[in-house]
Design a protein around this motif. Structure first.
Motif, mmCIF file in Angstrom:
data_model
loop_
_atom_site.group_PDB
_atom_site.id
_atom_site.type_symbol
_atom_site.label_atom_id
_atom_site.label_comp_id
_atom_site.label_asym_id
_atom_site.label_seq_id
_atom_site.Cartn_x
_atom_site.Cartn_y
_atom_site.Cartn_z
ATOM 1 N N GLY A 104 -25.762 7.269 -1.847
ATOM 2 C CA GLY A 104 -26.321 8.179 -2.840
ATOM 3 C C GLY A 104 -27.661 8.756 -2.473
ATOM 4 O O GLY A 104 -28.174 9.615 -3.175
ATOM 5 N N GLN A 105 -28.246 8.264 -1.381
ATOM 6 C CA GLN A 105 -29.526 8.824 -0.948
ATOM 7 C C GLN A 105 -29.316 9.692 0.285
ATOM 8 O O GLN A 105 -28.375 9.478 1.044
ATOM 9 N N PRO A 106 -30.185 10.660 0.488
ATOM 10 C CA PRO A 106 -30.015 11.516 1.667
ATOM 11 C C PRO A 106 -30.183 10.727 2.963
ATOM 12 O O PRO A 106 -31.044 9.844 3.046
ATOM 13 N N ILE A 107 -29.343 11.048 3.927
ATOM 14 C CA ILE A 107 -29.430 10.376 5.221
ATOM 15 C C ILE A 107 -30.545 11.030 6.034
ATOM 16 O O ILE A 107 -30.508 12.228 6.305
ATOM 17 N N LEU A 108 -31.550 10.233 6.372
ATOM 18 C CA LEU A 108 -32.664 10.743 7.179
ATOM 19 C C LEU A 108 -32.706 9.973 8.485
ATOM 20 O O LEU A 108 -32.405 8.776 8.523
ATOM 21 N N LEU A 109 -33.098 10.664 9.542
ATOM 22 C CA LEU A 109 -33.165 10.010 10.853
ATOM 23 C C LEU A 109 -34.157 8.849 10.834
ATOM 24 O O LEU A 109 -33.979 7.855 11.535
ATOM 25 N N GLU A 110 -35.176 8.966 9.979
ATOM 26 C CA GLU A 110 -36.178 7.885 9.872
ATOM 27 C C GLU A 110 -35.570 6.581 9.360
ATOM 28 O O GLU A 110 -36.168 5.514 9.502
ATOM 29 N N ASN A 111 -34.382 6.663 8.755
ATOM 30 C CA ASN A 111 -33.739 5.450 8.233
ATOM 31 C C ASN A 111 -33.096 4.619 9.345
ATOM 32 O O ASN A 111 -32.656 3.500 9.101
ATOM 33 N N ASP A 112 -33.011 5.172 10.538
ATOM 34 C CA ASP A 112 -32.469 4.422 11.678
ATOM 35 C C ASP A 112 -33.352 3.201 11.931
ATOM 36 O O ASP A 112 -34.564 3.346 12.151
ATOM 37 N N PRO A 113 -32.787 1.983 11.889
ATOM 38 C CA PRO A 113 -33.603 0.778 12.102
ATOM 39 C C PRO A 113 -34.328 0.778 13.449
ATOM 40 O O PRO A 113 -35.354 0.124 13.602
ATOM 41 N N MET A 114 -33.793 1.537 14.411
ATOM 42 C CA MET A 114 -34.424 1.571 15.732
ATOM 43 C C MET A 114 -35.366 2.764 15.880
ATOM 44 O O MET A 114 -35.930 3.002 16.937
ATOM 45 N N HIS A 115 -35.519 3.532 14.792
ATOM 46 C CA HIS A 115 -36.405 4.709 14.858
ATOM 47 C C HIS A 115 -37.846 4.242 14.983
ATOM 48 O O HIS A 115 -38.264 3.320 14.286
ATOM 49 N N PRO A 116 -38.648 4.863 15.850
ATOM 50 C CA PRO A 116 -40.042 4.439 16.056
ATOM 51 C C PRO A 116 -40.826 4.344 14.762
ATOM 52 O O PRO A 116 -41.602 3.424 14.550
ATOM 53 N N GLU A 117 -40.620 5.320 13.851
ATOM 54 C CA GLU A 117 -41.418 5.361 12.630
ATOM 55 C C GLU A 117 -40.924 4.379 11.578
ATOM 56 O O GLU A 117 -41.648 4.049 10.632
ATOM 57 N N SER A 118 -39.659 3.909 11.713
ATOM 58 C CA SER A 118 -39.119 3.034 10.678
ATOM 59 C C SER A 118 -39.663 1.610 10.821
ATOM 60 O O SER A 118 -39.525 0.808 9.918
ATOM 61 N N THR A 119 -40.266 1.277 11.960
ATOM 62 C CA THR A 119 -40.778 -0.070 12.162
ATOM 63 C C THR A 119 -42.228 -0.185 11.716
ATOM 64 O O THR A 119 -42.803 -1.260 11.704
ATOM 65 N N VAL A 120 -42.829 0.967 11.375
ATOM 66 C CA VAL A 120 -44.248 0.952 10.980
ATOM 67 C C VAL A 120 -44.402 0.228 9.643
ATOM 68 O O VAL A 120 -43.664 0.508 8.719
#
Lengths: 120, 206
Positions: A104-120
């Motif tokens: 139900g939420q928009p899929i954003l690339l930042e939601n990728d667990p391996m995304h550089p910004e998602s680990t911040v």
């Protein structure tokens, strides 16, 4: 090819312009890149022709936009604008992002667990 | 890809092709070669604004205005652009007029070149291998499958589109429609009649 194949095709008169949203996006990418001068329309027609002329192309044209996208990737790789490995890596990232996104939420690339910004 | 998530849980999944397009768009956006607003605008244009009504306008104008028809014969690109329909890829247009002697049929044997500015995007059958190969080899057979049987003695001329040159068939004006308004005439001009797999509708069919 039997005559009935074309007859059946001729019956599909009023189909939607695009059957899925990704087809519209793939189409628009080509138009936008051409208008930006990334490739000429003749270069594009040659690239698309090489894909749709392959003998395993679907007789009913149902894989047209799959071939459209393959032609775009091949042309951009050949002209040095992208690298195939980057396309594969980003495709995998988008799949991971989709899996990690609550329903139900928009899929954003930042939601990728391996995304550089998602680990911040 | 790992599958360590709970399979009873309905999480999001992207279609493989959708993920590939997003990946490409991401890369191209990062490089500054495309932007999302431009992509959206192009999709909206082709889904809602460009279509065979544009071509029907050209045809009806040619039927009712001999000077325009003459211009269309000599320089279709300019004549069509004068109505506000310009190709985005810088392609040239050629109008091919049906006559009692010759019926015109358009194909793209190589891929799917098509006069987008006047007809919108091509139908599925136009892009499919059977039409692309058989329109040249057996045009009368293909036309018969579309329900169009031409009079004996009327020749079929097949035009093979390219990236640089696209064709628009100008069907013959149906008998009994002289003096009709442009709006009324336009209803007789189908997309297929401008590709050549049909003729303009008879007045009683409209």
């Amino acid at each position: 090819m039997s005559p009935s194949e074309t007859a059946a095709l001729a019956g599909t008169r009023d189909e939607a312009v695009f059957s899925e949203p990704w087809q519209a996006e793939a189409f628009a990418l080509v138009v936008a890149l051409n208008e930006r001068g990334v490739f000429s329309w003749t270069e594009w027609a040659d690239a698309l022709s090489a894909q749709v002329r392959q003998t395993n192309a679907a007789a009913d044209g149902s894989d047209y936009y799959e071939r459209w996208l393959a032609a775009l990737e091949a042309l951009l790789v050949r002209k040095g604008f992208i690298e195939q490995a980057d396309v594969e890596a980003l495709t995998a990232a988008w799949h991971r992002a989709a899996h990690a996104t609550p329903h139900g939420q928009p899929i954003l690339l930042e939601n990728d667990p391996m995304h550089p910004e998602s680990t911040v | 890809m790992t599958h360590d998530h709970d399979h009873d849980h309905h999480d999001n999944d992207l279609d493989p092709m959708a993920a590939r397009v997003r990946a490409l768009e991401t890369i191209l956006t990062r490089k500054g070669l495309v932007d999302a607003a431009a992509i959206d605008a192009i999709v909206e244009t082709y889904e809602t604004k460009v279509g065979p009504r544009n071509g029907a306008h050209v045809v009806v104008k040619a039927w009712s205005d001999p000077a325009f028809a003459d211009w269309l014969r000599r320089d279709a690109t300019a004549a069509i652009a004068s109505l506000g329909y310009a190709g985005r890829q810088g392609e040239h247009m050629q109008a091919v007029f049906n006559t009692a002697e010759t019926h015109n049929l358009v194909v793209c044997t190589l891929c799917s070149c098509y006069p987008w500015s006047v007809l919108g995007l091509p139908p599925v059958w136009y892009k499919a291998p059977p039409y692309r190969s058989r329109a040249v080899l057996d045009p009368r057979g293909v036309l018969a499958e579309f329900g169009l049987v031409l009079p004996e003695g009327q020749k079929v001329r097949v035009w093979d589109s390219t990236a640089e040159l696209r064709y628009l068939v100008i069907p013959m004006q149906p008998e009994g429609t002289e003096g009709w308004s442009e709006d009324r005439l336009a209803k007789l001009v189908s997309r297929d009649s401008m590709i050549g797999t049909a003729v303009a509708l008879a007045p009683e069919a409209a």
